[in-house]
Design a protein around this motif. Structure first.
Motif, PDB file in Angstrom:
ATOM      1  N   GLY A  50       4.378  -4.333  -0.560  1.00 36.19           N
ATOM      2  CA  GLY A  50       5.296  -5.220  -1.269  1.00 36.19           C
ATOM      3  C   GLY A  50       4.870  -5.423  -2.719  1.00 36.19           C
ATOM      4  N   GLU A  51       3.569  -5.511  -2.929  1.00 36.05           N
ATOM      5  CA  GLU A  51       3.061  -5.654  -4.296  1.00 36.05           C
ATOM      6  C   GLU A  51       3.343  -4.391  -5.109  1.00 36.05           C
ATOM      7  OE1 GLU A  51      -1.058  -6.828  -4.093  1.00 36.05           O
ATOM      8  OE2 GLU A  51      -0.537  -8.900  -3.612  1.00 36.05           O
ATOM      9  N   HIS A  52       3.232  -3.224  -4.486  1.00 28.31           N
ATOM     10  CA  HIS A  52       3.546  -1.981  -5.196  1.00 28.31           C
ATOM     11  C   HIS A  52       4.983  -2.031  -5.718  1.00 28.31           C
ATOM     12  CE1 HIS A  52       0.319   1.009  -3.557  1.00 28.31           C
ATOM     13  NE2 HIS A  52      -0.205  -0.179  -3.811  1.00 28.31           N
ATOM     14  N   ALA A  53       5.908  -2.491  -4.895  1.00 23.89           N
ATOM     15  CA  ALA A  53       7.312  -2.596  -5.304  1.00 23.89           C
ATOM     16  C   ALA A  53       7.473  -3.596  -6.451  1.00 23.89           C
ATOM     17  CB  ALA A  53       8.177  -3.002  -4.121  1.00 23.89           C
ATOM     18  N   ALA A  54       6.750  -4.700  -6.381  1.00 24.45           N
ATOM     19  CA  ALA A  54       6.822  -5.701  -7.456  1.00 24.45           C
ATOM     20  C   ALA A  54       6.270  -5.137  -8.764  1.00 24.45           C
ATOM     21  CB  ALA A  54       6.047  -6.961  -7.049  1.00 24.45           C
ATOM     22  N   MET A  77       2.868  -7.919 -19.830  1.00 30.38           N
ATOM     23  CA  MET A  77       1.749  -6.996 -19.626  1.00 30.38           C
ATOM     24  C   MET A  77       0.514  -7.734 -19.109  1.00 30.38           C
ATOM     25  SD  MET A  77       2.371  -3.868 -19.845  1.00 30.38           S
ATOM     26  CE  MET A  77       0.663  -3.489 -19.573  1.00 30.38           C
ATOM     27  N   THR A  78       0.290  -8.941 -19.581  1.00 29.68           N
ATOM     28  CA  THR A  78      -0.841  -9.726 -19.101  1.00 29.68           C
ATOM     29  C   THR A  78      -0.686 -10.030 -17.616  1.00 29.68           C
ATOM     30  OG1 THR A  78      -1.196 -10.706 -21.278  1.00 29.68           O
ATOM     31  CG2 THR A  78      -2.093 -11.905 -19.390  1.00 29.68           C
ATOM     32  N   VAL A  79       0.520 -10.408 -17.220  1.00 36.67           N
ATOM     33  CA  VAL A  79       0.797 -10.666 -15.800  1.00 36.67           C
ATOM     34  C   VAL A  79       0.569  -9.392 -14.993  1.00 36.67           C
ATOM     35  CG1 VAL A  79       2.609 -11.214 -14.125  1.00 36.67           C
ATOM     36  CG2 VAL A  79       2.390 -12.571 -16.215  1.00 36.67           C
ATOM     37  N   LEU A  80       1.123  -8.289 -15.455  1.00 32.21           N
ATOM     38  CA  LEU A  80       0.987  -7.017 -14.742  1.00 32.21           C
ATOM     39  C   LEU A  80      -0.487  -6.629 -14.603  1.00 32.21           C
ATOM     40  CD1 LEU A  80       2.282  -4.521 -13.438  1.00 32.21           C
ATOM     41  CD2 LEU A  80       2.295  -3.482 -15.714  1.00 32.21           C
ATOM     42  N   ALA A  81      -1.231  -6.683 -15.696  1.00 37.92           N
ATOM     43  CA  ALA A  81      -2.641  -6.277 -15.661  1.00 37.92           C
ATOM     44  C   ALA A  81      -3.442  -7.154 -14.704  1.00 37.92           C
ATOM     45  CB  ALA A  81      -3.239  -6.343 -17.064  1.00 37.92           C
ATOM     46  N   THR A  82      -3.218  -8.436 -14.739  1.00 38.90           N
ATOM     47  CA  THR A  82      -3.938  -9.359 -13.856  1.00 38.90           C
ATOM     48  C   THR A  82      -3.623  -9.074 -12.394  1.00 38.90           C
ATOM     49  OG1 THR A  82      -3.926 -11.064 -15.557  1.00 38.90           O
ATOM     50  CG2 THR A  82      -4.298 -11.796 -13.292  1.00 38.90           C
ATOM     51  N   GLU A  83      -2.357  -8.896 -12.095  1.00 42.42           N
ATOM     52  CA  GLU A  83      -1.941  -8.651 -10.714  1.00 42.42           C
ATOM     53  C   GLU A  83      -2.416  -7.287 -10.200  1.00 42.42           C
ATOM     54  OE1 GLU A  83      -0.594 -10.883  -8.667  1.00 42.42           O
ATOM     55  OE2 GLU A  83      -0.777 -12.306 -10.298  1.00 42.42           O
ATOM     56  N   VAL A  84      -2.340  -6.274 -11.047  1.00 40.11           N
ATOM     57  CA  VAL A  84      -2.776  -4.937 -10.626  1.00 40.11           C
ATOM     58  C   VAL A  84      -4.282  -4.923 -10.355  1.00 40.11           C
ATOM     59  CG1 VAL A  84      -3.103  -2.560 -11.440  1.00 40.11           C
ATOM     60  CG2 VAL A  84      -0.874  -3.656 -11.654  1.00 40.11           C
ATOM     61  N   LYS A  85      -5.053  -5.568 -11.212  1.00 41.31           N
ATOM     62  CA  LYS A  85      -6.504  -5.607 -11.003  1.00 41.31           C
ATOM     63  C   LYS A  85      -6.852  -6.332  -9.701  1.00 41.31           C
ATOM     64  CE  LYS A  85      -7.551  -5.285 -15.899  1.00 41.31           C
ATOM     65  NZ  LYS A  85      -7.956  -5.995 -17.115  1.00 41.31           N
ATOM     66  N   SER A  86      -6.192  -7.434  -9.438  1.00 38.64           N
ATOM     67  CA  SER A  86      -6.418  -8.180  -8.198  1.00 38.64           C
ATOM     68  C   SER A  86      -6.028  -7.336  -6.989  1.00 38.64           C
ATOM     69  CB  SER A  86      -5.616  -9.483  -8.229  1.00 38.64           C
ATOM     70  OG  SER A  86      -5.689 -10.140  -7.003  1.00 38.64           O
ATOM     71  N   HIS A  87      -4.904  -6.671  -7.091  1.00 41.81           N
ATOM     72  CA  HIS A  87      -4.398  -5.818  -6.018  1.00 41.81           C
ATOM     73  C   HIS A  87      -5.383  -4.683  -5.724  1.00 41.81           C
ATOM     74  CE1 HIS A  87      -1.301  -3.507  -3.792  1.00 41.81           C
ATOM     75  NE2 HIS A  87      -1.830  -2.468  -4.407  1.00 41.81           N
ATOM     76  N   ALA A  88      -5.849  -4.027  -6.761  1.00 42.16           N
ATOM     77  CA  ALA A  88      -6.784  -2.913  -6.588  1.00 42.16           C
ATOM     78  C   ALA A  88      -8.079  -3.389  -5.943  1.00 42.16           C
ATOM     79  CB  ALA A  88      -7.071  -2.250  -7.934  1.00 42.16           C
ATOM     80  N   ASP A  89      -8.547  -4.559  -6.348  1.00 43.75           N
ATOM     81  CA  ASP A  89      -9.768  -5.121  -5.735  1.00 43.75           C
ATOM     82  C   ASP A  89      -9.570  -5.349  -4.240  1.00 43.75           C
ATOM     83  OD1 ASP A  89     -11.173  -5.080  -8.116  1.00 43.75           O
ATOM     84  OD2 ASP A  89     -10.852  -7.215  -8.546  1.00 43.75           O
ATOM     85  N   MET A 118       1.641 -11.479   9.270  1.00 45.76           N
ATOM     86  CA  MET A 118       1.984 -10.420   8.343  1.00 45.76           C
ATOM     87  C   MET A 118       0.770  -9.509   8.170  1.00 45.76           C
ATOM     88  SD  MET A 118       3.393 -10.606   4.447  1.00 45.76           S
ATOM     89  CE  MET A 118       5.055 -10.985   4.922  1.00 45.76           C
ATOM     90  N   LYS A 119       1.026  -8.196   8.118  1.00 48.20           N
ATOM     91  CA  LYS A 119      -0.048  -7.228   7.986  1.00 48.20           C
ATOM     92  C   LYS A 119      -0.423  -7.035   6.520  1.00 48.20           C
ATOM     93  CE  LYS A 119       2.120  -3.962  10.153  1.00 48.20           C
ATOM     94  NZ  LYS A 119       2.445  -2.680  10.790  1.00 48.20           N
ATOM     95  N   LEU A 120      -1.704  -6.759   6.304  1.00 49.36           N
ATOM     96  CA  LEU A 120      -2.212  -6.511   4.957  1.00 49.36           C
ATOM     97  C   LEU A 120      -1.456  -5.358   4.296  1.00 49.36           C
ATOM     98  CD1 LEU A 120      -4.267  -6.931   2.676  1.00 49.36           C
ATOM     99  CD2 LEU A 120      -5.820  -5.425   3.915  1.00 49.36           C
ATOM    100  N   THR A 121      -1.188  -4.319   5.052  1.00 45.98           N
ATOM    101  CA  THR A 121      -0.490  -3.168   4.481  1.00 45.98           C
ATOM    102  C   THR A 121       0.913  -3.535   3.997  1.00 45.98           C
ATOM    103  OG1 THR A 121       0.127  -2.516   6.727  1.00 45.98           O
ATOM    104  CG2 THR A 121      -1.765  -1.395   5.744  1.00 45.98           C
ATOM    105  N   ASP A 122       1.589  -4.426   4.706  1.00 45.77           N
ATOM    106  CA  ASP A 122       2.921  -4.875   4.271  1.00 45.77           C
ATOM    107  C   ASP A 122       2.836  -5.629   2.948  1.00 45.77           C
ATOM    108  OD1 ASP A 122       4.062  -3.760   6.541  1.00 45.77           O
ATOM    109  OD2 ASP A 122       4.077  -5.651   7.650  1.00 45.77           O
ATOM    110  N   VAL A 123       1.818  -6.459   2.836  1.00 41.42           N
ATOM    111  CA  VAL A 123       1.617  -7.231   1.598  1.00 41.42           C
ATOM    112  C   VAL A 123       1.345  -6.289   0.432  1.00 41.42           C
ATOM    113  CG1 VAL A 123       0.117  -8.897   0.438  1.00 41.42           C
ATOM    114  CG2 VAL A 123       0.810  -9.288   2.807  1.00 41.42           C
ATOM    115  N   LEU A 124       0.433  -5.347   0.642  1.00 40.26           N
ATOM    116  CA  LEU A 124       0.066  -4.428  -0.431  1.00 40.26           C
ATOM    117  C   LEU A 124       1.243  -3.540  -0.837  1.00 40.26           C
ATOM    118  CD1 LEU A 124      -3.531  -3.475   0.742  1.00 40.26           C
ATOM    119  CD2 LEU A 124      -2.896  -4.996  -1.141  1.00 40.26           C
TER     120      LEU A 124
END
Length: 98
Positions: free
Chosen positions: A9-13, A38-50, A1-7
């Motif tokens: 997919g996370e945008h959609a989530a 909101m806690t879940v969203l914030a944690t996931e978005v920060k990880s994703h951005a990193d 699986m490509k990194l871009t596909d994962v990222l």
């Protein structure tokens, strides 16, 4: 699986979770449930951005002719981080909604 596909997919989530949070708020959902989401969203978005900043952006850099695209992406990340901070620091529901 490509990194871009994962990222992507996370945008959609993230969009789906934001929709759920907005729905909870519009139907006067329980504050604890909204805070938890909101806690879940914030944690996931920060990880994703990193991940994007550490892996994706450097991998794309040799193929992008202008720094303008990266400046825009970094700006988007900064706006998202500031928005999440505003929500986390909000004292009232209407502040968080803004």
């Amino acid at each position: 699986m490509k990194l871009t596909d994962v990222l992507l997919g996370e945008h959609a989530a993230f969009r789906a979770l934001l929709d759920q949070i907005e729905e909870m708020v519009s139907y006067a959902g329980e504050v604890a449930q909204i805070e938890s989401a909101m806690t879940v969203l914030a944690t996931e978005v920060k990880s994703h951005a990193d991940l994007e900043e550490k892996l994706l952006f450097p991998a794309l850099e040799p193929y992008v002719e202008s720094d303008e695209l990266f400046a825009e992406m970094h700006g988007d990340h900064q706006q998202i981080k500031l928005g999440l901070e505003r929500i986390e620091n909000a004292r009232f529901l209407n502040e968080a909604l803004e």
